[in-house]
Motif scaffolding. Structure first.
Motif, mmCIF file in Angstrom:
data_model
loop_
_atom_site.group_PDB
_atom_site.id
_atom_site.type_symbol
_atom_site.label_atom_id
_atom_site.label_comp_id
_atom_site.label_asym_id
_atom_site.label_seq_id
_atom_site.Cartn_x
_atom_site.Cartn_y
_atom_site.Cartn_z
ATOM 1 N N ASN A 1 -30.249 -45.370 -29.065
ATOM 2 C CA ASN A 1 -31.199 -45.949 -28.117
ATOM 3 C C ASN A 1 -30.831 -45.432 -26.733
ATOM 4 O O ASN A 1 -29.735 -45.683 -26.244
ATOM 5 N N ILE A 2 -31.756 -44.699 -26.110
ATOM 6 C CA ILE A 2 -31.465 -44.135 -24.783
ATOM 7 C C ILE A 2 -32.077 -44.964 -23.656
ATOM 8 O O ILE A 2 -31.989 -44.580 -22.499
ATOM 9 N N SER A 3 -32.680 -46.093 -23.992
ATOM 10 C CA SER A 3 -33.252 -46.977 -22.974
ATOM 11 C C SER A 3 -32.146 -47.814 -22.344
ATOM 12 O O SER A 3 -31.311 -48.369 -23.050
ATOM 13 N N PRO A 4 -32.145 -47.947 -21.025
ATOM 14 C CA PRO A 4 -31.086 -48.714 -20.377
ATOM 15 C C PRO A 4 -31.216 -50.231 -20.547
ATOM 16 O O PRO A 4 -30.216 -50.930 -20.499
ATOM 17 N N LYS A 5 -32.448 -50.733 -20.769
ATOM 18 C CA LYS A 5 -32.631 -52.188 -20.822
ATOM 19 C C LYS A 5 -33.426 -52.699 -22.019
ATOM 20 O O LYS A 5 -33.566 -53.897 -22.193
ATOM 21 N N LYS A 6 -33.976 -51.833 -22.835
ATOM 22 C CA LYS A 6 -34.851 -52.260 -23.931
ATOM 23 C C LYS A 6 -34.216 -51.953 -25.283
ATOM 24 O O LYS A 6 -33.651 -50.882 -25.488
ATOM 25 N N SER A 7 -34.328 -52.903 -26.224
ATOM 26 C CA SER A 7 -33.825 -52.663 -27.573
ATOM 27 C C SER A 7 -34.954 -52.093 -28.437
ATOM 28 O O SER A 7 -36.128 -52.129 -28.061
ATOM 29 N N ILE A 8 -34.586 -51.556 -29.581
ATOM 30 C CA ILE A 8 -35.562 -50.960 -30.480
ATOM 31 C C ILE A 8 -35.121 -51.224 -31.919
ATOM 32 O O ILE A 8 -33.932 -51.274 -32.219
ATOM 33 N N PHE A 9 -36.098 -51.433 -32.789
ATOM 34 C CA PHE A 9 -35.877 -51.737 -34.196
ATOM 35 C C PHE A 9 -36.286 -50.508 -35.007
ATOM 36 O O PHE A 9 -37.380 -49.987 -34.834
ATOM 37 N N ILE A 10 -35.401 -50.023 -35.866
ATOM 38 C CA ILE A 10 -35.628 -48.803 -36.648
ATOM 39 C C ILE A 10 -35.732 -49.171 -38.124
ATOM 40 O O ILE A 10 -34.898 -49.912 -38.635
ATOM 41 N N LEU A 11 -36.746 -48.643 -38.800
ATOM 42 C CA LEU A 11 -36.857 -48.802 -40.245
ATOM 43 C C LEU A 11 -37.074 -47.422 -40.851
ATOM 44 O O LEU A 11 -37.981 -46.706 -40.436
ATOM 45 N N LEU A 12 -36.248 -47.053 -41.791
ATOM 46 C CA LEU A 12 -36.376 -45.793 -42.510
ATOM 47 C C LEU A 12 -36.945 -46.106 -43.886
ATOM 48 O O LEU A 12 -36.391 -46.923 -44.618
ATOM 49 N N ALA A 13 -38.086 -45.478 -44.228
ATOM 50 C CA ALA A 13 -38.743 -45.730 -45.512
ATOM 51 C C ALA A 13 -38.875 -44.429 -46.291
ATOM 52 O O ALA A 13 -39.128 -43.373 -45.712
ATOM 53 N N ASN A 14 -38.733 -44.521 -47.611
ATOM 54 C CA ASN A 14 -38.863 -43.319 -48.439
ATOM 55 C C ASN A 14 -40.330 -43.022 -48.724
ATOM 56 O O ASN A 14 -41.226 -43.691 -48.194
ATOM 57 N N GLU A 15 -40.589 -42.026 -49.576
ATOM 58 C CA GLU A 15 -41.960 -41.610 -49.846
ATOM 59 C C GLU A 15 -42.778 -42.686 -50.561
ATOM 60 O O GLU A 15 -43.998 -42.670 -50.519
ATOM 61 N N ASP A 16 -42.101 -43.670 -51.181
ATOM 62 C CA ASP A 16 -42.790 -44.784 -51.841
ATOM 63 C C ASP A 16 -42.919 -45.989 -50.919
ATOM 64 O O ASP A 16 -43.256 -47.084 -51.371
ATOM 65 N N GLN A 17 -42.614 -45.805 -49.651
ATOM 66 C CA GLN A 17 -42.672 -46.837 -48.614
ATOM 67 C C GLN A 17 -41.738 -48.003 -48.904
ATOM 68 O O GLN A 17 -42.040 -49.159 -48.622
ATOM 69 N N VAL A 18 -40.578 -47.691 -49.455
ATOM 70 C CA VAL A 18 -39.526 -48.668 -49.685
ATOM 71 C C VAL A 18 -38.501 -48.514 -48.567
ATOM 72 O O VAL A 18 -38.067 -47.400 -48.270
ATOM 73 N N ALA A 19 -38.137 -49.619 -47.938
ATOM 74 C CA ALA A 19 -37.178 -49.581 -46.835
ATOM 75 C C ALA A 19 -35.818 -49.118 -47.341
ATOM 76 O O ALA A 19 -35.262 -49.701 -48.272
ATOM 77 N N MET A 20 -35.292 -48.060 -46.729
ATOM 78 C CA MET A 20 -33.996 -47.504 -47.112
ATOM 79 C C MET A 20 -32.899 -47.930 -46.141
ATOM 80 O O MET A 20 -31.748 -48.041 -46.518
ATOM 81 N N GLN A 21 -33.277 -48.135 -44.876
ATOM 82 C CA GLN A 21 -32.302 -48.484 -43.848
ATOM 83 C C GLN A 21 -33.026 -49.189 -42.715
ATOM 84 O O GLN A 21 -34.107 -48.771 -42.309
ATOM 85 N N ILE A 22 -32.419 -50.261 -42.214
ATOM 86 C CA ILE A 22 -32.993 -51.012 -41.098
ATOM 87 C C ILE A 22 -31.881 -51.209 -40.065
ATOM 88 O O ILE A 22 -30.791 -51.654 -40.400
ATOM 89 N N ILE A 23 -32.175 -50.853 -38.816
ATOM 90 C CA ILE A 23 -31.182 -50.952 -37.743
ATOM 91 C C ILE A 23 -31.861 -51.518 -36.498
ATOM 92 O O ILE A 23 -32.968 -51.124 -36.166
ATOM 93 N N LYS A 24 -31.172 -52.419 -35.804
ATOM 94 C CA LYS A 24 -31.621 -52.841 -34.480
ATOM 95 C C LYS A 24 -30.658 -52.230 -33.473
ATOM 96 O O LYS A 24 -29.455 -52.468 -33.528
ATOM 97 N N LEU A 25 -31.209 -51.422 -32.575
ATOM 98 C CA LEU A 25 -30.390 -50.748 -31.568
ATOM 99 C C LEU A 25 -30.556 -51.450 -30.228
ATOM 100 O O LEU A 25 -31.643 -51.485 -29.667
ATOM 101 N N GLU A 26 -29.469 -52.003 -29.758
ATOM 102 C CA GLU A 26 -29.459 -52.633 -28.439
ATOM 103 C C GLU A 26 -29.347 -51.541 -27.376
ATOM 104 O O GLU A 26 -28.937 -50.424 -27.674
#
Length: 110
Positions: free
Chosen positions: A54-79
């Motif tokens: 996360n390169i934002s100085p004040k905002k967090s971001i939520f990341i979801l990685l999904a495979n080709e079947d739209q199944v969540a593979m990884q979920i991360i919250k970046l402060e």
């Protein structure tokens, strides 16, 4: 209840994405804002390994990685100001969903 809302938003975003065109970049970008992106939009990594931060100085971001079947593979919250995280190995048809006002940088892992 809060987890249910987040999960519902993520699943709806993934479902609706199948009907909405994903922006195509003239050249691969490494900095991304809120949206859904294909791994093929990134600079190709020879081993399909990437890091994200996360390169934002004040905002967090939520990341979801999904495979080709739209199944969540990884979920991360970046402060704001967090260090780099390794993403799972990915295929070009995988998608990354970014939620929040932050801005993420995705780079091939070296």
């Amino acid at each position: 209840m809060k987890k249910f809302r987040v999960l519902l938003i993520v699943l709806l975003s993934l479902f609706l994405n199948t009907f909405v065109a994903i922006p195509v970049f003239a050249s691969p970008a490494t900095t991304f804002k809120e949206g859904v992106y294909k791994i093929s939009d990134l600079e190709p990594s020879p081993n399909n390994l990437y890091t994200i931060e996360n390169i934002s100085p004040k905002k967090s971001i939520f990341i979801l990685l999904a495979n080709e079947d739209q199944v969540a593979m990884q979920i991360i919250k970046l402060e704001p100001g967090t260090q780099k995280y390794d993403l799972r190995p990915m295929k070009p048809e995988y998608r990354i969903l970014l939620i929040g006002d932050g801005e993420a940088r995705i780079l091939p892992k070296t």
